[in-house]
Write a protein that holds these residues in place. Structure first.
Motif, PDB file in Angstrom:
ATOM      1  N   ASN A   3      -4.221  45.421 100.003  1.00 56.90           N
ATOM      2  CA  ASN A   3      -4.244  44.034 100.733  1.00 56.90           C
ATOM      3  C   ASN A   3      -5.299  43.601 100.471  1.00 56.90           C
ATOM      4  OD1 ASN A   3      -2.113  45.235 102.390  1.00 56.90           O
ATOM      5  ND2 ASN A   3      -3.157  46.069 103.927  1.00 56.90           N
ATOM      6  N   TYR A  14      -0.653  40.747 102.623  1.00 56.41           N
ATOM      7  CA  TYR A  14      -0.101  42.194 102.440  1.00 56.41           C
ATOM      8  C   TYR A  14       0.921  41.975 101.509  1.00 56.41           C
ATOM      9  CZ  TYR A  14      -2.458  42.720 107.096  1.00 56.41           C
ATOM     10  OH  TYR A  14      -3.205  42.923 108.083  1.00 56.41           O
ATOM     11  N   PRO A  15       0.898  42.442 100.357  1.00 57.28           N
ATOM     12  CA  PRO A  15       1.898  42.447  99.319  1.00 57.28           C
ATOM     13  C   PRO A  15       3.251  43.163  99.881  1.00 57.28           C
ATOM     14  CG  PRO A  15      -0.307  43.681  98.457  1.00 57.28           C
ATOM     15  CD  PRO A  15      -0.134  43.319 100.103  1.00 57.28           C
ATOM     16  N   ASP A  16       3.329  43.800 100.841  1.00 57.52           N
ATOM     17  CA  ASP A  16       4.744  44.267 101.530  1.00 57.52           C
ATOM     18  C   ASP A  16       5.271  42.921 101.861  1.00 57.52           C
ATOM     19  OD1 ASP A  16       4.239  46.826 100.420  1.00 57.52           O
ATOM     20  OD2 ASP A  16       3.472  47.676 102.255  1.00 57.52           O
ATOM     21  N   ALA A  17       4.371  42.330 102.483  1.00 58.92           N
ATOM     22  CA  ALA A  17       5.113  40.971 103.061  1.00 58.92           C
ATOM     23  C   ALA A  17       4.960  39.896 102.337  1.00 58.92           C
ATOM     24  CB  ALA A  17       4.283  40.744 104.488  1.00 58.92           C
ATOM     25  N   ALA A  26       8.295  39.513  99.287  1.00 59.74           N
ATOM     26  CA  ALA A  26       7.904  40.485  99.756  1.00 59.74           C
ATOM     27  C   ALA A  26       7.795  41.486  98.262  1.00 59.74           C
ATOM     28  CB  ALA A  26       8.503  40.935 100.655  1.00 59.74           C
ATOM     29  N   GLY A  27       6.812  42.185  98.378  1.00 59.75           N
ATOM     30  CA  GLY A  27       6.687  43.094  97.148  1.00 59.75           C
ATOM     31  C   GLY A  27       5.881  42.595  96.271  1.00 59.75           C
TER      32      GLY A  27
END
Length: 53
Positions: A3, A14-17, A26-27
């Protein structure tokens, strides 16, 4: 993926979001963000972000 925190306003990427409101899926790793991407909160450029430890 780490992050990243905006040094100007404290926004956390947030890379996941991702950042879907600005076309970032996302990702998406911070390093893979377009060079012209800016903080969605304050408009700071990518070089004003620091990886969270």
């Amino acid at each position: 993926m780490k992050n990243y925190v905006c040094d100007v306003c404290g926004y956390v990427y947030y890379p996941d979001a991702g950042d879907p409101e600005n076309g970032i899926e996302a990702g998406t790793a911070f390093e893979d963000l377009p060079d012209d991407w800016v903080c969605p909160e304050c408009g700071a450029p990518k070089d004003q972000f620091t990886a969270e430890s």
